[in-house]
Scaffold this motif. Sequence first.
Motif, PDB file in Angstrom:
ATOM      1  N   ARG A 181      -9.331   7.348  13.623  1.00  0.00           N
ATOM      2  CA  ARG A 181      -9.227   6.209  12.686  1.00  0.00           C
ATOM      3  C   ARG A 181      -8.222   5.207  13.245  1.00  0.00           C
ATOM      4  O   ARG A 181      -7.129   5.581  13.678  1.00  0.00           O
ATOM      5  N   VAL A 198       1.757  -6.607   4.607  1.00  0.00           N
ATOM      6  CA  VAL A 198       0.491  -6.344   5.283  1.00  0.00           C
ATOM      7  C   VAL A 198       0.714  -6.174   6.783  1.00  0.00           C
ATOM      8  O   VAL A 198       1.608  -6.787   7.368  1.00  0.00           O
ATOM      9  N   SER A 199      -0.101  -5.324   7.396  1.00  0.00           N
ATOM     10  CA  SER A 199       0.055  -5.096   8.835  1.00  0.00           C
ATOM     11  C   SER A 199      -0.574  -6.262   9.611  1.00  0.00           C
ATOM     12  O   SER A 199      -1.443  -6.973   9.096  1.00  0.00           O
ATOM     13  N   ASP A 210       4.894  -4.875   9.849  1.00  0.00           N
ATOM     14  CA  ASP A 210       4.253  -5.432   8.661  1.00  0.00           C
ATOM     15  C   ASP A 210       4.938  -6.764   8.408  1.00  0.00           C
ATOM     16  O   ASP A 210       6.126  -6.916   8.714  1.00  0.00           O
ATOM     17  N   PHE A 212      -6.421   1.872   5.131  1.00  0.00           N
ATOM     18  CA  PHE A 212      -5.388   2.912   5.079  1.00  0.00           C
ATOM     19  C   PHE A 212      -5.705   3.984   4.021  1.00  0.00           C
ATOM     20  O   PHE A 212      -5.600   5.175   4.273  1.00  0.00           O
ATOM     21  N   THR A 234       0.807  -1.229   0.000  1.00  0.00           N
ATOM     22  CA  THR A 234       0.000   0.000   0.000  1.00  0.00           C
ATOM     23  C   THR A 234       0.839   1.279   0.000  1.00  0.00           C
ATOM     24  O   THR A 234       0.295   2.371  -0.102  1.00  0.00           O
ATOM     25  N   GLN A 235       2.159   1.140   0.133  1.00  0.00           N
ATOM     26  CA  GLN A 235       2.982   2.337   0.320  1.00  0.00           C
ATOM     27  C   GLN A 235       3.422   2.953  -1.015  1.00  0.00           C
ATOM     28  O   GLN A 235       3.291   2.327  -2.060  1.00  0.00           O
ATOM     29  N   GLN A 268      -6.874   0.860  12.556  1.00  0.00           N
ATOM     30  CA  GLN A 268      -6.996  -0.343  11.736  1.00  0.00           C
ATOM     31  C   GLN A 268      -8.025  -1.223  12.450  1.00  0.00           C
ATOM     32  O   GLN A 268      -8.141  -1.160  13.670  1.00  0.00           O
ATOM     33  N   SER A 274       7.839  -1.096  11.252  1.00  0.00           N
ATOM     34  CA  SER A 274       6.927  -0.026  10.869  1.00  0.00           C
ATOM     35  C   SER A 274       6.964   1.037  11.964  1.00  0.00           C
ATOM     36  O   SER A 274       6.017   1.791  12.155  1.00  0.00           O
ATOM     37  N   ARG A 287       3.630   3.559  16.549  1.00  0.00           N
ATOM     38  CA  ARG A 287       2.410   4.291  16.203  1.00  0.00           C
ATOM     39  C   ARG A 287       2.061   5.294  17.303  1.00  0.00           C
ATOM     40  O   ARG A 287       2.123   4.970  18.489  1.00  0.00           O
ATOM     41  N   ASN A 324      -0.406   6.512  13.534  1.00  0.00           N
ATOM     42  CA  ASN A 324       0.508   5.797  12.639  1.00  0.00           C
ATOM     43  C   ASN A 324       1.939   6.251  12.923  1.00  0.00           C
ATOM     44  O   ASN A 324       2.173   7.024  13.853  1.00  0.00           O
ATOM     45  N   ASN A 325       2.870   5.780  12.076  1.00  0.00           N
ATOM     46  CA  ASN A 325       4.248   6.275  12.187  1.00  0.00           C
ATOM     47  C   ASN A 325       4.382   7.566  11.360  1.00  0.00           C
ATOM     48  O   ASN A 325       3.442   7.976  10.679  1.00  0.00           O
TER      49      ASN A 325
END
Length: 337
Positions: free
Chosen positions: A173, A93-94, A240, A196, A37-38, A175, A150, A153, A213-214
């Motif tokens: 928000r 994936v996380s 991840d 995300f 996703t990045q 996950q 990752s 957070r 998040n980070n």
Amino acid sequence: MVNMLKKTLALTMVCTSVMLFAACGSDSKQTVTIAHTQVESHPVHVGMVAFKNYIESKLGDKYEVLIYPEARLGANETVIKKVKDNEVQYLIVSTANLEPYDKTYALFGLPYLFSDEAVYEKFISSPKIIHMLAKDAEKNKFEPVAAFTSGTRSFYCKTPIKNLLDLQKKKVRIQAGPVNIAMILAFGAHPFPMSFSEVYGALEKNTIDCAENNEFALIDQKHGELAKYYTYDRHQMSPDFLIASRQFLSSLSADEAKIFSEAAAEAQKTEFASWHSKVALAKEEAVKMGVTFIDIDITEFKEKVLPLRNLVLEEDTSLQELYQEALNFEKQGAETK
Ligand code: GCU
């Protein structure tokens, strides 16, 4: 003139057959599809380029590795199913996204599980831990083959969060996953689980006040354009994983399997190095974007959520073994300090 025409025709025919041959050659290669996703500058992508280069340098006559960044193949929640069906061979994936398939990954949702990133990184990159997480690979139809850091957070919001009171009733928000929801409720805020790629739009529409998040999410996903205050409460370190389709892995010969596993190790090493070299820059970029970073005393945050740990561990005893390992790593970390 006729001769020239003949020559051109002959040349065209040769080229066409060369092209056909080349196309034929690449058609006969097996495609290995990777999704994440990045963005392409993110350490995850850098790690997967190392994976691609490794495979293609050793097995390039047989495999072509294609990387699809920025959730181009869909949100991770849906791509996991494609990995299980071997339509996609690898996904980054996380752990939150893996929880619905294997509860063991819920361990990483436990707030303040690790006291610092050095211990956490040792834990996630230990072959023993990956081995433990892979124990149900056959049943799950996917297998974790590498761990990517990752970072840590923390919350970032439209208004400054300087203490727990500031976070009360904020729409945050997260996950998906029961531990994440319980954590936000324990902090006194409202949980909004979503994928995300939906976060930017939700911040824009004020559906949410905060996310967590980070630092990379501020610049890569542009969340820092809309949420200008990043508070270091450091509530989670959740990695991840690079997961592979079991069906794909079992189609490999022993020699190929060895090379794919070396490529995964290469990706992990590269991702860690890229993370460490880029995370401070990500923060600097975010500051340039107008984001303020706030350091706080996290004691009251910790106190609110620590009771969650026992609740989760009592409810799901299958987490105990991995939890004990995490404690061992913590203990060893403290001893080497
Ligand atoms: C991090 C993590 C991603 C995850 C994202 C999220 O960036 O590395 O894998 O998808 O958080 O919050 O959804």
